[in-house]
Design a protein around this motif. Structure first.
Motif, mmCIF file in Angstrom:
data_model
loop_
_atom_site.group_PDB
_atom_site.id
_atom_site.type_symbol
_atom_site.label_atom_id
_atom_site.label_comp_id
_atom_site.label_asym_id
_atom_site.label_seq_id
_atom_site.Cartn_x
_atom_site.Cartn_y
_atom_site.Cartn_z
ATOM 1 N N GLN A 92 1.598 8.800 -6.044
ATOM 2 C CA GLN A 92 1.016 10.058 -5.587
ATOM 3 C C GLN A 92 1.941 10.984 -4.814
ATOM 4 O OE1 GLN A 92 -2.316 7.980 -3.576
ATOM 5 N NE2 GLN A 92 -3.614 9.394 -4.743
ATOM 6 N N TYR A 93 2.980 10.480 -4.190
ATOM 7 C CA TYR A 93 3.757 11.307 -3.268
ATOM 8 C C TYR A 93 5.243 11.286 -3.587
ATOM 9 C CZ TYR A 93 -0.505 11.436 -0.527
ATOM 10 O OH TYR A 93 -1.805 11.622 -0.127
ATOM 11 N N MET A 104 3.488 12.068 2.318
ATOM 12 C CA MET A 104 2.375 11.129 2.353
ATOM 13 C C MET A 104 1.772 11.055 3.757
ATOM 14 S SD MET A 104 2.270 7.010 1.816
ATOM 15 C CE MET A 104 2.510 6.705 3.570
ATOM 16 N N TYR A 119 0.828 -1.209 0.000
ATOM 17 C CA TYR A 119 0.000 0.000 0.000
ATOM 18 C C TYR A 119 0.866 1.263 0.000
ATOM 19 C CZ TYR A 119 -3.436 3.391 1.753
ATOM 20 O OH TYR A 119 -4.240 4.489 1.918
ATOM 21 N N THR A 172 2.989 1.730 -3.187
ATOM 22 C CA THR A 172 2.130 2.153 -4.303
ATOM 23 C C THR A 172 1.783 3.634 -4.178
ATOM 24 O OG1 THR A 172 1.213 -0.059 -4.561
ATOM 25 C CG2 THR A 172 -0.084 1.772 -5.454
ATOM 26 N N LYS A 173 1.417 4.064 -2.976
ATOM 27 C CA LYS A 173 1.116 5.494 -2.753
ATOM 28 C C LYS A 173 2.332 6.357 -3.074
ATOM 29 C CE LYS A 173 -3.074 5.860 -0.936
ATOM 30 N NZ LYS A 173 -4.110 6.677 -1.554
#
Length: 57
Positions: A20-21, A27, A12, A15-16
């Motif tokens: 995204q970060y 994050m 998780y 992947t983030k």
């Protein structure tokens, strides 16, 4: 809420970070989670955050 199972948490978080970060700190701030807690949980599986790669390895 983030996953509590360390194996799922690893997937998780990585992947983030990938999608995204630009950093673990960003994050955790955006998601309102404790960075140290994540690092400790994943350290229990011998994973550490690599800021140059922006992932746990």
């Amino acid at each position: 809420m983030i996953p509590q199972d360390p194996v799922i948490l690893l997937s998780y978080v990585n992947t983030k970070l990938r999608d995204q970060y630009s950093s673990l700190e960003q994050m955790c701030h955006d998601m309102g989670v404790n960075q140290r807690e994540i690092e400790q949980k994943l350290a229990g599986m011998d994973y550490a955050y690599d800021s140059a790669r922006n992932q746990f390895v």
